[in-house]
Design a protein around this motif. Structure first.
Motif, PDB file in Angstrom:
ATOM      1  N   VAL A  50       0.841  -1.191   0.000  1.00  0.00           N
ATOM      2  CA  VAL A  50       0.000   0.000   0.000  1.00  0.00           C
ATOM      3  C   VAL A  50       0.880   1.246   0.000  1.00  0.00           C
ATOM      4  O   VAL A  50       1.810   1.354   0.801  1.00  0.00           O
ATOM      5  N   GLY A  51       0.579   2.176  -0.897  1.00  0.00           N
ATOM      6  CA  GLY A  51       1.291   3.444  -0.949  1.00  0.00           C
ATOM      7  C   GLY A  51       0.324   4.610  -0.900  1.00  0.00           C
ATOM      8  O   GLY A  51      -0.841   4.488  -1.304  1.00  0.00           O
ATOM      9  N   PHE A  52       0.815   5.776  -0.408  1.00  0.00           N
ATOM     10  CA  PHE A  52      -0.024   6.959  -0.229  1.00  0.00           C
ATOM     11  C   PHE A  52       0.548   8.133  -1.020  1.00  0.00           C
ATOM     12  O   PHE A  52       1.751   8.408  -0.975  1.00  0.00           O
ATOM     13  N   GLY A  53      -0.331   8.839  -1.722  1.00  0.00           N
ATOM     14  CA  GLY A  53       0.069  10.030  -2.444  1.00  0.00           C
ATOM     15  C   GLY A  53       0.328  11.195  -1.509  1.00  0.00           C
ATOM     16  O   GLY A  53      -0.128  11.215  -0.362  1.00  0.00           O
ATOM     17  N   SER A  54       1.040  12.184  -2.012  1.00  0.00           N
ATOM     18  CA  SER A  54       1.476  13.319  -1.190  1.00  0.00           C
ATOM     19  C   SER A  54       0.302  14.085  -0.585  1.00  0.00           C
ATOM     20  O   SER A  54       0.265  14.348   0.628  1.00  0.00           O
ATOM     21  N   GLU A  55      -0.655  14.478  -1.392  1.00  0.00           N
ATOM     22  CA  GLU A  55      -1.781  15.271  -0.889  1.00  0.00           C
ATOM     23  C   GLU A  55      -2.625  14.470   0.101  1.00  0.00           C
ATOM     24  O   GLU A  55      -3.114  15.012   1.099  1.00  0.00           O
ATOM     25  N   PHE A  56      -2.788  13.185  -0.167  1.00  0.00           N
ATOM     26  CA  PHE A  56      -3.584  12.350   0.736  1.00  0.00           C
ATOM     27  C   PHE A  56      -2.862  12.166   2.069  1.00  0.00           C
ATOM     28  O   PHE A  56      -3.497  12.153   3.127  1.00  0.00           O
ATOM     29  N   TRP A  57      -1.542  12.008   2.029  1.00  0.00           N
ATOM     30  CA  TRP A  57      -0.761  11.900   3.278  1.00  0.00           C
ATOM     31  C   TRP A  57      -0.947  13.157   4.120  1.00  0.00           C
ATOM     32  O   TRP A  57      -1.135  13.089   5.340  1.00  0.00           O
ATOM     33  N   ASP A  58      -0.897  14.315   3.488  1.00  0.00           N
ATOM     34  CA  ASP A  58      -1.108  15.567   4.214  1.00  0.00           C
ATOM     35  C   ASP A  58      -2.508  15.627   4.813  1.00  0.00           C
ATOM     36  O   ASP A  58      -2.720  16.256   5.853  1.00  0.00           O
TER      37      ASP A  58
END
Length: 346
Positions: A65-73
């Protein structure tokens, strides 16, 4: 978080190449509850992997599972991994690499396609209408690990300890050690144009022989070949590597033939430099000839947290999240899981 003395457990990034794969790129709905739902399903995906995988133990089912930058924020802890940022689109004189939406990547692998399909189905069922599938690609092994252009793909992948050294974050970003960065791109091939080339011309485009899978001698290796432009060597002679997990995909009725590029690295700058060489050229204007026959349709960068951090994300408070009634949820001490992250600066 886990005991600082214990090394973080990575997600199954280093699992060997599989016979089948499913790539799901998702975006959350606009409501805070949608984002929390997507994050929490992603955080607990291990339970779904066990539920499906236990039914066929020899299937080697796994999910990264990986998370995009905007979603992590939006839903992650206040600390940000050092290399996490949106995918940087590239616009060369001839070819371009677009940036496309993606909050969460589910990279599912197994020895059988039905296991990948079933896990993907359960993930989407758990999400309901909280998230949208931006891209769904079903990959398959093609004969002896060849792409649909007919060449073996992934020959130069690092192995053993070298794979971990290339793909997993270490002491350079200790708060996120055991994690990784992954860039995904869907490439669509012009098979008719490719078929017009002789085998020798195809070999010069790729930089390897087609049948034997042997890299061309330096004297015969064009500087605009795929091999030449994807070899990154530091000034001290050290070659910078990434871990590729590419898979062919296609649709006969749609006339779609492609390669799903997925590259894991402890530093996304290595993969980004390869892409710059491909699309912008090295030197500028000397683009990768494979792009004359293969067009990038998507592009997204994700941060892959360690397994420990992934499972702890569900406990991170999100601004705007409704507080549960005390009698409904037992109080939890999050200091060990979240406190360390909150105190880390970039």
């Amino acid at each position: 978080m886990t005991d600082p003395a214990s090394p973080p457990v990575p997600q199954p990034v280093l699992v060997p190449l599989s016979a089948a794969a499913l790539f799901l790129v998702m975006t959350a709905g606009p409501a805070t509850e949608d984002a929390i739902r997507l994050r929490d399903v992603a955080s607990d995906v291990g339970s779904l992997v066990r539920a499906v995988g236990f039914r066929e133990l020899a299937g080697s089912l796994s999910c990264v599972v990986g998370f995009g930058s905007e979603f992590w924020d939006r839903v992650g802890p206040s600390a940000t991994p050092a290399g996490l940022h949106p995918f940087i689109p590239l616009r060369g004189d001839v070819h371009s690499a677009p940036a496309t939406p993606g909050d969460v990547l589910f990279h599912i692998k197994a020895s059988r396609a039905d296991l990948c399909f079933e896990l993907g189905r359960l993930i989407l069922t758990a999400l309901g209408d909280a998230a949208t599938v931006e891209d769904e690609v079903h990959g398959f092994r093609y004969f002896d690990a060849r792409d649909l252009l007919g060449f073996v793909d992934g020959t130069e992948n690092p192995t053993g300890a070298g794979a971990g050294a290339a793909a997993l974050i270490g002491a350079e970003d200790p708060a996120f050690a055991g994690g990784s960065y992954v860039i995904v791109q869907k490439y669509l091939h012009d098979m008719a144009a490719w078929a017009e080339l002789s085998t020798e011309e195809q070999e010069r485009v790729i930089g390897r022989t087609k049948l034997e899978n042997v890299e061309l001698d330096d004297a015969d290796l064009p500087n605009n070949s795929h091999v030449a432009l994807n070899t990154i060597v530091d000034d001290d002679g050290t070659e910078r590597e990434i871990l590729r997990d590419n898979m062919p995909f296609g649709s006969l009725s749609a006339g779609e033939f492609g390669t799903y590029f997925i590259g894991y690295a402890k530093d996304p700058a290595v993969t980004e430099l390869m892409l710059q060489h491909m699309f912008l050229g090295d030197p500028p204007g000397n683009h990768d000839r494979i792009l004359d026959f293969s067009q990038a349709a998507t592009g997204t960068l994700f941060f892959v947290p360690s397994q420990d951090l992934l499972e702890a994300l569900a406990d991170v408070p999100v601004p705007g999240e409704a507080e549960a009634e005390p009698e409904e949820v037992a109080p939890r001490d999050l200091s060990l899981k979240i406190g360390d992250l909150k105190g880390v600066s970039q």
